[in-house]
Structure formats: structure tokens, C-alpha cells
Design a protein around this motif. Structure first.
Motif, PDB file in Angstrom:
ATOM      1  N   THR A  70       0.987  -1.459   0.190  1.00  0.00           N
ATOM      2  CA  THR A  70      -0.045  -0.083  -0.015  1.00  0.00           C
ATOM      3  C   THR A  70       0.993   1.244  -0.138  1.00  0.00           C
ATOM      4  O   THR A  70       2.065   1.227  -0.033  1.00  0.00           O
ATOM      5  CB  THR A  70      -1.043   0.056   1.197  1.00  0.00           C
ATOM      6  N   TRP A  71       0.316   2.680   0.191  1.00  0.00           N
ATOM      7  CA  TRP A  71       0.804   3.897   0.124  1.00  0.00           C
ATOM      8  C   TRP A  71       1.211   4.410   1.363  1.00  0.00           C
ATOM      9  O   TRP A  71       0.350   5.388   1.644  1.00  0.00           O
ATOM     10  CB  TRP A  71       0.285   4.697  -0.959  1.00  0.00           C
ATOM     11  N   PRO A  72       1.964   3.932   2.455  1.00  0.00           N
ATOM     12  CA  PRO A  72       2.020   4.636   3.692  1.00  0.00           C
ATOM     13  C   PRO A  72       2.835   5.860   3.667  1.00  0.00           C
ATOM     14  O   PRO A  72       2.636   6.638   4.504  1.00  0.00           O
ATOM     15  CB  PRO A  72       2.539   3.418   4.496  1.00  0.00           C
ATOM     16  N   MET A  73       3.970   6.035   2.992  1.00  0.00           N
ATOM     17  CA  MET A  73       4.808   7.236   3.082  1.00  0.00           C
ATOM     18  C   MET A  73       5.389   7.513   1.610  1.00  0.00           C
ATOM     19  O   MET A  73       5.329   6.774   0.669  1.00  0.00           O
ATOM     20  CB  MET A  73       5.863   6.687   4.055  1.00  0.00           C
ATOM     21  N   ARG A  74       5.578   8.782   1.738  1.00  0.00           N
ATOM     22  CA  ARG A  74       6.107   9.558   0.271  1.00  0.00           C
ATOM     23  C   ARG A  74       5.244   9.293  -0.926  1.00  0.00           C
ATOM     24  O   ARG A  74       5.827   9.557  -1.967  1.00  0.00           O
ATOM     25  CB  ARG A  74       7.572   9.189   0.224  1.00  0.00           C
ATOM     26  N   GLY A  75       3.901   9.016  -0.561  1.00  0.00           N
ATOM     27  CA  GLY A  75       3.103   8.582  -1.893  1.00  0.00           C
ATOM     28  C   GLY A  75       3.823   7.388  -2.628  1.00  0.00           C
ATOM     29  O   GLY A  75       3.304   7.440  -3.891  1.00  0.00           O
ATOM     30  N   THR A  76       4.590   6.697  -2.095  1.00  0.00           N
ATOM     31  CA  THR A  76       5.066   5.566  -2.640  1.00  0.00           C
ATOM     32  C   THR A  76       4.745   4.069  -2.159  1.00  0.00           C
ATOM     33  O   THR A  76       4.565   4.055  -1.021  1.00  0.00           O
ATOM     34  CB  THR A  76       6.685   5.578  -2.888  1.00  0.00           C
ATOM     35  N   LEU A  77       4.402   3.213  -2.918  1.00  0.00           N
ATOM     36  CA  LEU A  77       4.163   1.738  -2.328  1.00  0.00           C
ATOM     37  C   LEU A  77       5.195   1.204  -1.730  1.00  0.00           C
ATOM     38  O   LEU A  77       6.411   1.304  -2.123  1.00  0.00           O
ATOM     39  CB  LEU A  77       3.799   0.882  -4.007  1.00  0.00           C
ATOM     40  N   HIS A  78       4.573   0.580  -0.476  1.00  0.00           N
ATOM     41  CA  HIS A  78       5.675  -0.134   0.403  1.00  0.00           C
ATOM     42  C   HIS A  78       5.052  -1.427   0.562  1.00  0.00           C
ATOM     43  O   HIS A  78       3.769  -1.666   0.696  1.00  0.00           O
ATOM     44  CB  HIS A  78       5.895   0.753   1.481  1.00  0.00           C
ATOM     45  N   PHE A  79       6.004  -2.564   1.193  1.00  0.00           N
ATOM     46  CA  PHE A  79       5.300  -3.579   1.767  1.00  0.00           C
ATOM     47  C   PHE A  79       5.534  -2.908   3.232  1.00  0.00           C
ATOM     48  O   PHE A  79       6.361  -2.634   3.810  1.00  0.00           O
ATOM     49  CB  PHE A  79       6.107  -4.585   1.449  1.00  0.00           C
ATOM     50  N   VAL A  80       4.242  -3.522   3.954  1.00  0.00           N
ATOM     51  CA  VAL A  80       4.267  -3.400   5.599  1.00  0.00           C
ATOM     52  C   VAL A  80       3.578  -4.540   5.950  1.00  0.00           C
ATOM     53  O   VAL A  80       2.756  -5.333   5.448  1.00  0.00           O
ATOM     54  CB  VAL A  80       3.362  -2.074   5.963  1.00  0.00           C
ATOM     55  N   ALA A  81       4.110  -4.923   7.152  1.00  0.00           N
ATOM     56  CA  ALA A  81       3.495  -6.062   8.086  1.00  0.00           C
ATOM     57  C   ALA A  81       1.716  -5.886   8.279  1.00  0.00           C
ATOM     58  O   ALA A  81       1.552  -4.710   8.473  1.00  0.00           O
ATOM     59  CB  ALA A  81       4.026  -6.223   9.314  1.00  0.00           C
ATOM     60  N   ALA A  82       1.116  -6.730   8.210  1.00  0.00           N
ATOM     61  CA  ALA A  82      -0.434  -6.702   8.338  1.00  0.00           C
ATOM     62  C   ALA A  82      -0.806  -5.745   9.487  1.00  0.00           C
ATOM     63  O   ALA A  82      -1.645  -5.231   9.752  1.00  0.00           O
ATOM     64  CB  ALA A  82      -1.210  -7.968   8.201  1.00  0.00           C
TER      65      ALA A  82
END
Length: 358
Positions: A70-82
Motif C-alpha cells: 500500500t501507500w503509507p509514506m512519500r506517496g510511494t508503494l511499500h510492503f508493510v506487515a499486516a
């Protein structure tokens, strides 16, 4: 510490030269977030940190909803833990949304349009459905919401940052979108101060030694908020002074006297993208080769003893993969041998035969 100590410690803390995690979600949780603009490259970044894993193991972690794109930071896609997806989005996306307001006005995307889009996509996705981008756009267009000129992507980004959508499982090479509340029904909740502290602790433990400015760049936080987060966890970190700069890292780490190593990193790996100042690992004269034409696309890199010494790319053949290496300067036979070893590891990750191109 010397600069050389710092970059070797980064390799260790980023779990590149040291691999304590057992699953993709453990790696992502440790890192806080891993840039995933390049989907295949981001999966490779995880595989690099899990030497016994294959690409199918990373795909499985996505399918079982353990890691979220999803897009959590800097308007860029990232993988994050659920378990981290909601508190990260809540902490970081309001500033991104506010910063996008001018562009939204240019595209004539107002609150009513976003609300109508949310209602349409909620109805279309409800019940666990996963839709490709073209299908999402078709639903919006059918109801009179234009998606051309990046409007469609801005709508998807906005709804993801508002915790409505996230990525599902890829349909072959195409991303799909799902309802976040169905995909991840429960995740951790943190109050703002707790979230700042947690993000700072994870960043400096996983990316450190790093500076406050590095953290500001990586997180997209205001410098005052980033400093508050760092101050709240500084007692759990080690402060390192080196060449007139202050770095922070986890308080426990091995001696970094000598950890020789060679790695083939994908283009958007956190080792390159996790810092605002890349001069410790990349000679200035070669910076333009990493992002040709300054187009925002980071090339895969060859890293030796912490330094970027060249580029690499894969060439797909019918029954195998060739790795073409483009060193910045002449490399020794010993270095070529270590690069060959890393190429074979990459082959095991992909489940294919891999060799260096002549």
C-alpha cells in the motif's frame, strides 16, 4: 566509528549480511516498511534477506495477507506487515493527502468525487473480490467518473491512504485491489505519540546508523515530528559521531572491524533508498548511473564491502537467466567469483538456472 564501520553496520542491521528473520513478515516488520514500487524487485529485496526462501515463499506471504502492499509514506508503494498497516497509514498519510490537494484541484477531484468513488468501489469489492486496475477504472467510468490523466490512480491512492483499499494478490503481472477492512480485519492501533516512537525505533534499529535527516526523508514526517519520535526512543539507541555528523543506531550490534561481502541488490532496495545522503556508499561520479537521466527509476546495484561498485541486470533466456554485470571500474577475479556466487543464490530464489554473461 569510521564511515566504513557505519556502512557495514547498515548491511548487518538491514539483514542483508546478517539474516535472523525466518519469514517475509518478520523482515518487513523489522524494517518498518520496504519500498515496493517495483513489485518483483521488492520481493527480491525480501528474498535477499531470507537466503533460504524462494519467490513463491514471498508470494505466499502476500496471499496469506501477512504483508500488505500500500501507500503509507512519500506517496510511494511499500510492503508493510499486516499488523502495522493501520497505524502507519494513520500516522503518515494525512501529510501526503494535504500535500496532494493542489494536484487534486487541478484534476477536479473533490470530496464528493472521492466519496462517490469509495461507495462504488466498496460495492464492487465487497465480499472478498479482487479487481485489476482496468476493472476499477471501468466501474468508475461507467458511473461518470473520468480516470484519464492520472485521475484514476489518484483516486486509488487517496482511498488507500484513507484505509479503504490496499493491494491484493497479483493477477499474473497486474496488481489487484481489495477492501482493506476485509483483507486485514484487525491490526495494531497506536496513539500518535506511540506511533512516532515505534516508527523511529524501528527505523534506527533496522536502517541505522542513520541521521535525523535520513529519518525525515524516509518517513516523510515533518522534522519536528521526526525529532520528537527520535527523542522519545534515544535512550534505547546508540548515538554515533562520525565526520561531523550524528548517527543513531540500535544499542546492540557486533564489532564491524571487517565483514567482507558482495550482494546483488534490486533497484529500489532500502540499502539505497532508505537514506537522503547516499554518498557513504556511492561515489558521486557514479550517482547518475544509478538513476539514468534522473528519471526516478533506480537500477539494480552490485554492492561489495558496503560500496556500490556497479550495476547488474538479468537477461531472460528460454531455459535460464543470464546476469550481466556492469562494474564502474575493473574488478578482480576474486570479486567476479563472489558475484557469481550471489548470482547462483538469485537463481535458487527464482528456481532457475543462472549464470554470468560473458
Amino acid at each position: 566509528m569510521t564511515i566504513n564501520d557505519i556502512i557495514l553496520l547498515r548491511l548487518h542491521n538491514q539483514q542483508i549480511s546478517h539474516n535472523p528473520s525466518n519469514t517475509p513478515e518478520e523482515v518487513v516488520s523489522w524494517m518498518g516498511a520496504i519500498q515496493a514500487q517495483d513489485y518483483a524487485g521488492a520481493k527480491c529485496s525480501l528474498g535477499l534477506r531470507l537466503p533460504k526462501s524462494t519467490e513463491s515463499d514471498i508470494d505466499n506471504a502476500i496471499a496469506r495477507k501477512a504483508i500488505i502492499r500500500t501507500w503509507p509514506m512519500r506517496g510511494t508503494l511499500h510492503f508493510v506487515a499486516a499488523d502495522d498497516v493501520r497505524w502507519l497509514l494513520k500516522l503518515l498519510t494525512p501529510r501526503i493527502i494535504a500535500g496532494s490537494a493542489g494536484r487534486h484541484r487541478q484534476l477536479e477531484l473533490d470530496e464528493a468525487t472521492f466519496k462517490k468513488s469509495e461507495e462504488l468501489l466498496f460495492s464492487a469489492l465487497e465480499g472478498g473480490k479482487q479487481l485489476m486496475r482496468s476493472e476499477v477504472y471501468a466501474i468508475l467510468e461507467h458511473s461518470g467518473i473520468a480516470t484519464a490523466n492520472q485521475r484514476g490512480m489518484h483516486i486509488i491512492n487517496y482511498l488507500a491512504q484513507k484505509q479503504v483499499l490496499c493491494h491484493g494478490v497479483h493477477n499474473e503481472k497486474q496488481p489487484t485491489y481489495v477492501l482493506l477492512d476485509e483483507w486485514v480485519p484487525d491490526s495494531k492501533h497506536l496513539e500518535p505519540d506511540e506511533a512516532l516512537a515505534e516508527l523511529a525505533l524501528r527505523y534506527f534499529r533496522s536502517h541505522g546508523p542513520a541521521t535525523l535527516n535520513d529519518f525525515v526523508w524516509w518517513s516523510g514526517l515533518k522534522i519536528s515530528d521526526a525529532r520528537a519520535g527520535l527523542n522519545s526512543v534515544s535512550s534505547a539507541l546508540e548515538m554515533i559521531e562520525c565526520e561531523g555528523r550524528t548517527y543513531w543506531a540500535g544499542a546492540e550490534h557486533p564489532e564491524m572491524s571487517s565483514i567482507p561481502s558482495t550482494f546483488l541488490l534490486p533497484g529500489f532496495d532500502e540499502y539505497m533508498l532508505g537514506y537522503t545522503d547516499r554518498t557513504p556508499i556511492l561515489a558521486t561520479q557514479y550517482a547518475g548511473k544509478i538513476v539514468p537521466g534522473n528519471n526516478g527509476m533506480f537500477m539494480p546495484t552490485v554492492v561489495s564491502d558496503g560500496q556500490v561498485i556497479g550495476l547488474w541486470k538479468r537477461i531472460l533466456k528460454k531455459d535460464k537467466i543470464l546476469i550481466e554485470v556492469m562494474p564502474f571500474e575493473k574488478v578482480s577475479k576474486a570479486k567476479i567469483k563472489s558475484i557469481t556466487t550471489e548470482a547462483k543464490k538469485y537463481g535458487k530464489y527464482l528456481g532457475k538456472s543462472v549464470s554470468l554473461a560473458d
